[in-house]
Write a protein that holds these residues in place. Sequence first.
Motif, PDB file in Angstrom:
ATOM      1  N   GLY A 102       0.816  -1.206   0.000  1.00 43.68           N
ATOM      2  CA  GLY A 102       0.000   0.000   0.000  1.00 43.68           C
ATOM      3  C   GLY A 102       0.852   1.259   0.000  1.00 43.68           C
ATOM      4  N   SER A 103       0.277   2.348  -0.495  1.00 46.07           N
ATOM      5  CA  SER A 103       0.952   3.647  -0.582  1.00 46.07           C
ATOM      6  C   SER A 103       2.245   3.562  -1.387  1.00 46.07           C
ATOM      7  CB  SER A 103       1.245   4.205   0.822  1.00 46.07           C
ATOM      8  OG  SER A 103       1.625   5.561   0.746  1.00 46.07           O
ATOM      9  N   TRP A 104       2.193   2.809  -2.484  1.00 38.99           N
ATOM     10  CA  TRP A 104       3.355   2.655  -3.366  1.00 38.99           C
ATOM     11  C   TRP A 104       3.028   3.229  -4.734  1.00 38.99           C
ATOM     12  CZ3 TRP A 104       4.127   0.362  -8.106  1.00 38.99           C
ATOM     13  CH2 TRP A 104       5.461   0.144  -8.502  1.00 38.99           C
ATOM     14  N   GLY A 105       4.014   3.833  -5.356  1.00 40.68           N
ATOM     15  CA  GLY A 105       3.905   4.197  -6.751  1.00 40.68           C
ATOM     16  C   GLY A 105       3.217   5.526  -7.033  1.00 40.68           C
ATOM     17  N   PRO A 106       2.991   5.826  -8.306  1.00 38.63           N
ATOM     18  CA  PRO A 106       2.486   7.138  -8.721  1.00 38.63           C
ATOM     19  C   PRO A 106       1.126   7.502  -8.138  1.00 38.63           C
ATOM     20  CG  PRO A 106       3.427   5.975 -10.602  1.00 38.63           C
ATOM     21  CD  PRO A 106       3.408   5.003  -9.477  1.00 38.63           C
ATOM     22  N   LEU A 107       0.242   6.526  -7.918  1.00 36.93           N
ATOM     23  CA  LEU A 107      -1.075   6.850  -7.375  1.00 36.93           C
ATOM     24  C   LEU A 107      -1.019   7.194  -5.898  1.00 36.93           C
ATOM     25  CD1 LEU A 107      -3.385   4.267  -9.178  1.00 36.93           C
ATOM     26  CD2 LEU A 107      -2.958   6.671  -9.749  1.00 36.93           C
ATOM     27  N   ALA A 108       0.151   7.079  -5.295  1.00 40.39           N
ATOM     28  CA  ALA A 108       0.349   7.515  -3.914  1.00 40.39           C
ATOM     29  C   ALA A 108       1.353   8.662  -3.840  1.00 40.39           C
ATOM     30  CB  ALA A 108       0.824   6.344  -3.046  1.00 40.39           C
ATOM     31  N   GLY A 109       1.697   9.245  -4.980  1.00 36.44           N
ATOM     32  CA  GLY A 109       2.614  10.379  -4.980  1.00 36.44           C
ATOM     33  C   GLY A 109       4.075   9.991  -4.973  1.00 36.44           C
ATOM     34  N   HIS A 110       4.383   8.705  -5.221  1.00 41.84           N
ATOM     35  CA  HIS A 110       5.776   8.258  -5.356  1.00 41.84           C
ATOM     36  C   HIS A 110       6.046   8.024  -6.841  1.00 41.84           C
ATOM     37  CE1 HIS A 110       6.209   7.719  -1.042  1.00 41.84           C
ATOM     38  NE2 HIS A 110       5.163   6.930  -1.013  1.00 41.84           N
ATOM     39  N   PHE A 111       6.741   8.952  -7.472  1.00 40.33           N
ATOM     40  CA  PHE A 111       6.986   8.864  -8.909  1.00 40.33           C
ATOM     41  C   PHE A 111       8.392   8.372  -9.217  1.00 40.33           C
ATOM     42  CE2 PHE A 111       3.728  12.089  -8.177  1.00 40.33           C
ATOM     43  CZ  PHE A 111       2.713  11.629  -8.994  1.00 40.33           C
ATOM     44  N   PRO A 433      14.908  10.869   0.483  1.00 39.90           N
ATOM     45  CA  PRO A 433      15.361  10.231  -0.760  1.00 39.90           C
ATOM     46  C   PRO A 433      14.704  10.805  -2.009  1.00 39.90           C
ATOM     47  CG  PRO A 433      14.672   8.601   0.874  1.00 39.90           C
ATOM     48  CD  PRO A 433      14.193   9.933   1.350  1.00 39.90           C
ATOM     49  N   ALA A 434      13.638  11.587  -1.854  1.00 38.41           N
ATOM     50  CA  ALA A 434      12.881  12.055  -3.010  1.00 38.41           C
ATOM     51  C   ALA A 434      12.809  13.574  -3.035  1.00 38.41           C
ATOM     52  CB  ALA A 434      11.470  11.475  -2.978  1.00 38.41           C
ATOM     53  N   ARG A 435      12.841  14.132  -4.226  1.00 42.81           N
ATOM     54  CA  ARG A 435      12.663  15.561  -4.404  1.00 42.81           C
ATOM     55  C   ARG A 435      11.168  15.860  -4.552  1.00 42.81           C
ATOM     56  NH1 ARG A 435      17.286  18.222  -5.169  1.00 42.81           N
ATOM     57  NH2 ARG A 435      16.351  19.931  -6.344  1.00 42.81           N
ATOM     58  N   ILE A 436      10.826  17.133  -4.711  1.00 38.44           N
ATOM     59  CA  ILE A 436       9.415  17.474  -4.832  1.00 38.44           C
ATOM     60  C   ILE A 436       8.818  16.740  -6.033  1.00 38.44           C
ATOM     61  CG2 ILE A 436       9.694  19.705  -3.697  1.00 38.44           C
ATOM     62  CD1 ILE A 436       9.540  21.032  -6.445  1.00 38.44           C
ATOM     63  N   GLN A 437       7.529  16.491  -5.968  1.00 35.36           N
ATOM     64  CA  GLN A 437       6.920  15.559  -6.912  1.00 35.36           C
ATOM     65  C   GLN A 437       6.901  16.073  -8.347  1.00 35.36           C
ATOM     66  OE1 GLN A 437       3.942  15.513  -4.083  1.00 35.36           O
ATOM     67  NE2 GLN A 437       4.316  13.437  -3.362  1.00 35.36           N
ATOM     68  N   VAL A 438       6.816  17.379  -8.545  1.00 36.77           N
ATOM     69  CA  VAL A 438       6.884  17.907  -9.905  1.00 36.77           C
ATOM     70  C   VAL A 438       8.210  17.521 -10.549  1.00 36.77           C
ATOM     71  CG1 VAL A 438       7.083  20.037 -11.245  1.00 36.77           C
ATOM     72  CG2 VAL A 438       5.248  19.796  -9.569  1.00 36.77           C
ATOM     73  N   GLU A 493      -1.911  14.749   1.403  1.00 36.85           N
ATOM     74  CA  GLU A 493      -1.552  13.327   1.401  1.00 36.85           C
ATOM     75  C   GLU A 493      -0.331  13.073   0.518  1.00 36.85           C
ATOM     76  OE1 GLU A 493      -3.569   9.026   0.185  1.00 36.85           O
ATOM     77  OE2 GLU A 493      -4.841  10.768   0.581  1.00 36.85           O
ATOM     78  N   PHE A 494      -0.287  13.713  -0.646  1.00 38.82           N
ATOM     79  CA  PHE A 494       0.869  13.548  -1.528  1.00 38.82           C
ATOM     80  C   PHE A 494       2.119  14.186  -0.919  1.00 38.82           C
ATOM     81  CE2 PHE A 494      -0.218  12.282  -6.106  1.00 38.82           C
ATOM     82  CZ  PHE A 494      -1.163  11.372  -5.681  1.00 38.82           C
ATOM     83  N   ILE A 495       1.970  15.369  -0.319  1.00 44.58           N
ATOM     84  CA  ILE A 495       3.114  16.027   0.314  1.00 44.58           C
ATOM     85  C   ILE A 495       3.669  15.160   1.436  1.00 44.58           C
ATOM     86  CG2 ILE A 495       3.766  17.967   1.799  1.00 44.58           C
ATOM     87  CD1 ILE A 495       3.705  18.818  -1.031  1.00 44.58           C
ATOM     88  N   CYS A 496       2.778  14.580   2.233  1.00 45.90           N
ATOM     89  CA  CYS A 496       3.214  13.739   3.346  1.00 45.90           C
ATOM     90  C   CYS A 496       4.021  12.543   2.846  1.00 45.90           C
ATOM     91  CB  CYS A 496       2.003  13.267   4.144  1.00 45.90           C
ATOM     92  SG  CYS A 496       2.405  12.313   5.622  1.00 45.90           S
ATOM     93  N   GLN A 498       5.927  12.454   0.297  1.00 45.00           N
ATOM     94  CA  GLN A 498       7.275  12.906  -0.041  1.00 45.00           C
ATOM     95  C   GLN A 498       8.108  13.167   1.206  1.00 45.00           C
ATOM     96  OE1 GLN A 498       7.638  16.837  -1.717  1.00 45.00           O
ATOM     97  NE2 GLN A 498       9.836  16.753  -1.350  1.00 45.00           N
ATOM     98  N   LEU A 499       7.495  13.720   2.248  1.00 47.57           N
ATOM     99  CA  LEU A 499       8.242  14.111   3.437  1.00 47.57           C
ATOM    100  C   LEU A 499       8.574  12.937   4.335  1.00 47.57           C
ATOM    101  CD1 LEU A 499       6.334  17.367   4.477  1.00 47.57           C
ATOM    102  CD2 LEU A 499       8.382  17.156   3.060  1.00 47.57           C
ATOM    103  N   THR A 500       7.675  11.948   4.434  1.00 44.62           N
ATOM    104  CA  THR A 500       7.844  10.876   5.419  1.00 44.62           C
ATOM    105  C   THR A 500       7.982   9.495   4.807  1.00 44.62           C
ATOM    106  OG1 THR A 500       5.471  10.428   5.668  1.00 44.62           O
ATOM    107  CG2 THR A 500       6.406  12.209   7.012  1.00 44.62           C
ATOM    108  N   GLY A 501       7.665   9.344   3.521  1.00 47.74           N
ATOM    109  CA  GLY A 501       7.768   8.054   2.866  1.00 47.74           C
ATOM    110  C   GLY A 501       6.498   7.243   2.858  1.00 47.74           C
TER     111      GLY A 501
END
Length: 600
Positions: A102-111, A433-438, A493-496, A498-501
């Motif tokens: 769960g919470s993996w991949g593009p539909l969870a904001g992990h691109f 580990p990740a930069r901003i989603q844009v 939810e997407f920002i979170c 990026q910030l916490t994984g």
Amino acid sequence: MGFLQPDPPKEDPRTLLARPFLERIRILSTHWAEHGFGAPRAVSVIYVLKVAVLYCLGGLLVARYTSDLGSISDFTSWWSEPILYQKLILWTVLLEVLGLAGSWGPLAGHFKPMTGGALYWLRPGTIRLPPWPGKVPLTAGDARTVGDVLLYAALLASLVVGLVLPGSADRALADALPDSTGGLVTPAVHVVVAVLLVLCGLRDRLIFLGARGEQYLPALVLSAALGFTDMIIAWKLLMVVVWLGAGISKFGRHFTNVIPPMISNGPFMPSKALRRAHYRNFPEDIRPSRLAWVMGHIFGTAVELGLPLILLFSPDRTITLLAAASMVIFHLFILSTFPLAVPLEWNALFAFGAVFLFVGYPAQDGYGVLDFSQWWMLPLIFAALAFFPVLGNFRPDLVSFLPSMRQYAGNWASATWAFAPGCEERLNELATPARIQVEQMQKMVMAYDEDAARVAMQMPLAWRSLHSQGRGLYSVLTRRLPDIDNYTVREAEFICNQLTGWNFGDGHLHDIRLIDALQKRLNFAPGELTVVWVESQPIHKDTQSYQVIDAALGVVERGTWKVADAVERQPWLPEPLGPVPVEIEWVRSAEDAGSLVAEG
């Protein structure tokens, strides 16, 4: 929708981004109604392969080759071996806590990277969120230490050990199933995993919830504490409590609003006409239609309340089989819609569990609630399983929506973040580990250009607007920031993520505590980051309580809105109804704000 290309709105991205905020919401929410998130179809294929190959096939192979079971081709002869279910639970927890479920991949904001979880939780210095830092000793602070990393690594190791070790002989199992060959997972394994999961959770609730501890910790404890027959019955009770809790949570005004955007996001929905049918009068009125109500409350609420009780008490094999098949269809349907938190593995496990527990061990074969060896324990187990769902529905401020069993209810704590120009980029200064989603989206294999990425990051805002909270959040946000069109607005939810994984839709993970942790690291000036945050609706009230938070100043406003007012409005808040009316309860004075700035 192309295989490698996204399906964005037809309007030129720069023209669209230049439009006023609420006008963008109108265009994007109506686009969502027909196209969903609009991700390339390859993204859906990746998710399907992940579930089918990594989760399902991988889990079966692990269970098969570490236990005394038959060949994969002979699966029908050992599908009901209890060690299979035990190891599938351990396998699920491992993938969840690694961030691969769960919470993996593009539909969870992990691109890019597509995984959060372990990439954050094995890295000292990232943000952690202890649940009770002022009450539980040795848990204060918000920075991950080397000790936290080692504790998390120990949890991963214990899960791997539990999966690799063969089953051990069990007298109660041998008496009940003389032909069983696999044995059971050693109880000590479940004890160690459970203890480490709790310890990790006390230091960082992200890890506990990321492992879906509210679902699987009880299963681990029941496996360690009970004999074979009692364990099967208690597992059934656990599944029934989850189903009933989810069903009860759907009472009220929120859930009907969940159905249309969920249907619209299903990549395998056969036609746009079917998607549009879930809206009242597309595109002028995209509140839920009567069909959406039927889908939600007849094929959703009624199913989750009625069929689990039939499964638990049915004296007839045919009725049991039909009810189990219906629950399998129910979970596979949810899986097919690709909800934004993408709880695909959980739905797959519950679909299998419905068959394994209730068909493989039916009540009429001695696995009913009346067959529990110590009758007085069963009410205690039920009370323990129901405690957090009951408390969380009356006091949602105290309990995450996950232990409250409100997974799909639409009644969620939520938030919207608004960055002043240039301030979102400051998130790149964090040790994540990740930069901003844009920027992540521009580096994917299925790369977006910058303007397309910025439009895509508006789509979660459109999704939120289709739910009840979005109308309230945007009503408060546009009132507090009259120049909102100059801000970069993001779904929390997407920002979170990026910030916490990890997030999974839990607004408690991006409340004032995360904002304070972020402020400690980035020191935003007043007005550079404004957040409107809202708590879930208590089951006995008709309002939701919101806060306006300035990262530099803290909470600057508190109030409530009526849920009935929110669901009555269109996502883009047009006249004559306009924004959702709110009852302002408290506002920080200018003098207080000035003193805080001076102290800062």
